[in-house]
Write an enzyme that holds these catalytic residues in place. Structure first.
Site, PDB file in Angstrom:
ATOM      1  NE  ARG A  28      -4.361  -1.507   2.205  1.00 18.48           N
ATOM      2  CZ  ARG A  28      -5.258  -1.278   2.933  1.00 18.48           C
ATOM      3  NH1 ARG A  28      -4.992  -0.822   4.164  1.00 18.48           N
ATOM      4  NH2 ARG A  28      -6.273  -2.263   2.841  1.00 18.48           N
ATOM      5  CB  SER A  81      -7.189  -3.917  10.284  1.00 17.25           C
ATOM      6  OG  SER A  81      -8.336  -3.970   9.281  1.00 17.25           O
TER       7      SER A  81
END
Length: 811
Positions: free
Chosen positions: A504, A617
């Site tokens: 990312r 996450s």
């Protein structure tokens, strides 16, 4: 029956002939699987039996049974609740606790945050008989960052095998493409840590105990910092990644999946409706090599798994593009329905309560030694009444209120109190009260918080002037979306060979750089996401949230026909409150803050290093939240037939701390500081101070975006530190003045958290001149030259040190 004979045949959603690590070619993109081996269910029941028969829980009316997590008992009566002015959400269940201690309001665990990490902690602790109060700043318990996660959660692909072993019906788990080792390596690559793994031998699913730790200090505790990459400077904890990979699938089955997928979610009312797919029957004559040897065609409905950026295998379970929403709604309902868990809404925690005298064992504010510090509760502001109450908790406090990406002007996080750095702010103020030196404010690298410079920016947020940044999920690129400039040229591979599927941080900088070209030329926007080559109907079904948001605008957009303008936006906090692998908050020299825990995005375990892998996450919240719940309850699981001695010692410390906390709280209650009368008599908040706080917060967000954003420079960071210091001081003054005057509102409390967190981020970024992961520093020319010279000298010194060590070893 061997494991792979029980695996369901996948539907090949995409033909993919990519190379896996090691140069082995996949036969196809196999993304749909269900594991049905009975040994998995037996393992959970065995664990439950271990807990039930443990002598510390035999006499507890809330001990677990073999049918699930909660172990409800009919002989339970409802425990005391906070004052009536609080918006508590409890069930009308008749529950009784057989001891007078358990009926006291302070005989509980206090969890700050109602997201996945907070609810996983609460459910696990309550499963073992610990009463829990969950505080959340919003009026709705689902108002949390977990709700907005789009992509999904990492599970495991039990079906995808290496090509040369596809026809081996009796192949072992080591021949799977998706193994704990492959996930750990994916996390390592995404983190920015470029050195090789310490452990390269296969390790299967298990409880990752201290017996398996790679990074150990003299006390055999997992190092809070892990290893430092000599190239990128990223601190990455390989042990944290192994814990996630080894425990993750079982936590998913334990907390989110039902019996249809070998989970036990029905036992506590949490079965998440993940997307599924229908599979064809299979047999020996099947044309696809991946299906040969699999004869069990009796079930044709399995979990659907997809591929996301930087993953070496399709392992993400999801519900369309609103996975966080369905997971959050399911797990919060399960927690809400548990008789030992209560939710308190509109509750803003302003400070942690520390025992400074109590039984005499805790540190005072002038001792400067956090090894003896003990947290016994929190000060909580009621947003509706502006009353301030003391919430005491014998079993400690868990920081699980999310990260700090909301302190940026452009963020994928929702507006409101979420993501303003409340957990980091609370931890910093606690550390400041314990420190005798004011210099501690500007040296956070090894303190109660760490790695705060690594703020992840999501590459693809919807870019529309004067509109909030809407997240365009990573799964879009996983399903083939292409990044293009204004001329239609695909630019992602200019920055990395993996293009749109690169880590990312790299993709975010690519989009940022292309956008800067636009600004320099004064032309139209220059970064777009294009997925118009996929089927329109399929896209709308797969990404209904994206489609719905774009269609709801005054000027509707259609992502099935049009390229969508994108920009990076602050998304996730890779650092946070420093913890060990059990969630215990630690500070300098691995000393712990007794009775204080952290989990989820609020915590820094070292799992992410400098950059987070997609869809980790939610799994992080489940795994580490559950570990905190077990730690608080004193649960110790055996691994490979051995008792975890370090965990046993930790359990004894928890029991001792609980005793001291009870003593300290009861002393305060005897002195007349009872919770029911501890609130300050305060008028309504002052509109002027609230408006001033809102204006200063907007200034802070703009300052963070302009100077501590995707690309940073030392001069901009120095400017940010100077201005953020002034904002922090002003926020502290506002809170102190208005608090003494009795009318500081929640807006001032929010500014105070954001100011402390923002300054800590800027401090950490300024102190770290090495670009790595999400922290990218563009050095001035003179400093770049000096850095090169210093690096060469450091390498030469390291070589000399190694020679000296070799000579000493031979002597």
């Amino acid at each position: 029956m061997i494991m792979n004979q029980l695996l369901h045949t996948p539907v090949h959603r995409i033909s993919l002939r990519a190379k896996a690590s090691g140069g082995i070619r996949w036969s196809s993109y196999v993304g749909d699987v269900r594991c049905t081996d009975n040994y998995l269910r037996k393992r959970y029941n065995d664990n439950n039996n271990d807990i039930t028969h443990n002598h510390n829980f035999k006499n507890n009316d809330f001990h677990n049974n073999n049918n699930g997590l909660l172990g409800h008992n009919n002989n339970i009566s409802k425990r005391s609740t906070p004052p009536s002015r609080w918006c508590t959400q409890t069930r009308s269940l008749s529950t009784t606790i057989n001891t007078s201690q358990r009926s006291a309001p302070h005989e509980r665990l206090l969890v700050l945050g109602s997201g996945v990490a907070g609810c996983a902690t609460a459910l696990t602790a309550a499963r073992h008989g610990i009463p829990v109060t969950v505080l959340h700043a919003g009026s709705d318990k689902e108002d949390c960052n977990s709700y907005w996660a789009q992509g999904g959660v990492i599970y495991r692909n039990y079906r995808l095998r290496m090509e040369q072993n596809q026809q081996a019906a009796d192949s072992s788990n080591s021949q799977l493409v998706d193994t704990p080792l492959s996930l750990v390596n994916d996390i390592r690559i995404a983190s920015g840590y470029t050195s090789p793994l310490q452990r390269t031998d296969p390790l299967e699913e298990c409880t990752y105990s201290s017996n398996l730790f790679q990074n150990q200090n003299n006390n055999k505790q997992s190092s809070k910092m892990g290893k430092i990459c000599p190239t990128s400077g990223v601190n990455w904890n390989e042990d944290a990644a192994w814990k996630l990979a080894c425990e993750g699938p079982s936590r998913i089955r334990e907390l989110l999946l039902g019996s249809k997928d070998d989970g036990i979610g029905e036992s506590h009312g949490c079965v998440v409706p993940f997307d599924r797919t229908t599979l064809p029957t299979s047999g020996e004559d099947d044309d696809n090599d991946a299906l040969k040897g699999i004869k069990d065609g009796s079930e044709d409905d399995v979990l659907s798994l997809c591929l996301e950026a930087s993953h070496s295998a399709p392992r993400i379970i999801h519900h369309a593009d609103c996975s966080g929403k369905v997971i959050t709604m399911s797990i919060t309902k399960a927690a809400f329905d548990h008789p030992l868990i209560e939710f308190v809404g509109d509750a803003v925690v302003t400070d942690l309560i520390m025992d400074e005298n109590g039984d005499g064992t805790a540190a005072t504010a002038t001792e400067g030694n956090n090894n003896d510090a003990m947290v016994i509760g929190a000060k909580v502001l009621n947003k509706r009444t502006n009353q301030l109450d003391d919430f005491y908790a014998v079993h400690g406090v868990v920081l699980a209120s999310g990260g700090l990406a909301g302190i940026y002007q452009h963020s994928t996080n929702p507006l409101g109190f979420n993501a303003l750095g409340s957990s980091v702010g609370l931890a910093l103020r606690l550390e400041d009260r314990l420190s005798s030196s004011s210099s501690g404010r500007n040296n956070r690298s090894n303190g109660i918080v760490s790695d705060l410079e690594y703020v992840q920016f999501h590459p693809t947020a919807l870019y529309l002037p004067n509109e909030a940044r809407f997240l365009l999920t990573e799964a879009l690129r996983g399903e083939g979306a292409i990044l293009r400039d204004a001329e239609g040229r695909a630019f992602a591979k200019d920055y990395h060979p993996n293009g749109e599927l690169a880590p990312r941080d790299i993709v975010a900088r690519a989009v940022f750089c292309e956008s800067q070209k636009t600004a320099a030329a004064g032309s139209e926007h220059n970064a777009y996401l294009d997925i118009t080559h996929r089927d329109s109907t399929w896209l709308k079904d797969r990404f209904p949230s994206v489609h719905g948001h774009l269609q709801s605008r005054d000027t509707p957009m259609d992502f099935t026909k049009d390229r969508i303008p994108v920009t990076p936006a602050a998304h996730y906090t890779c650092g946070g409150v420093t913890t060990d692998l059990n969630g215990c908050v630690i500070g300098d020299y691995n000393g712990s803050y007794r009775n204080l825990y952290a989990a989820g995005e609020a915590a820094r375990t070292g799992l992410h290093g400098g950059n987070r892998l997609a869809s980790t996450s939610l799994l992080e919240g489940l795994v580490f939240g559950a570990s905190v719940g077990e730690m608080v309850a004193g649960v110790v699981a055996a691994t490979t037939g051995q008792q975890d001695e370090v965990a046993l010692e930790g359990r004894e410390k928890v029991m001792e701390t609980m005793h001291h906390a009870r003593h300290a709280i009861e002393q305060r209650l005897v002195m007349g500081q009872q919770q029911s009368s501890a609130s300050s008599s305060r008028p309504s908040s002052d509109d002027r101070s609230s408006q001033e706080a809102v204006a200063i917060l907007a200034q802070l967000k703009s300052l963070m975006w302009d100077n501590v954003g995707v690309v940073r420079t030392p001069s901009n960071l120095a400017l940010a530190v100077s201005e953020l210091s002034a904002i922090r001081d002003e926020a502290d003054r506002l809170w102190k003045d208005e608090n003494n005057g009795g009318n500081a509102g929640w807006e001032v409390a929010a500014l105070r958290d954001a100011a402390h967190a923002g300054l800590a981020v800027a401090d950490a970024a300024l102190a770290n001149r090495v670009s790595g992961g999400a922290h990218f520093v563009a050095l001035e020319e003179e400093e770049e030259n000096k850095r090169g010279s210093d690096a060469a000298a450091a390498r030469e010194q390291d070589s000399d040190d190694e020679d000296d060590a070799f000579v000493a070893a031979r002597a």
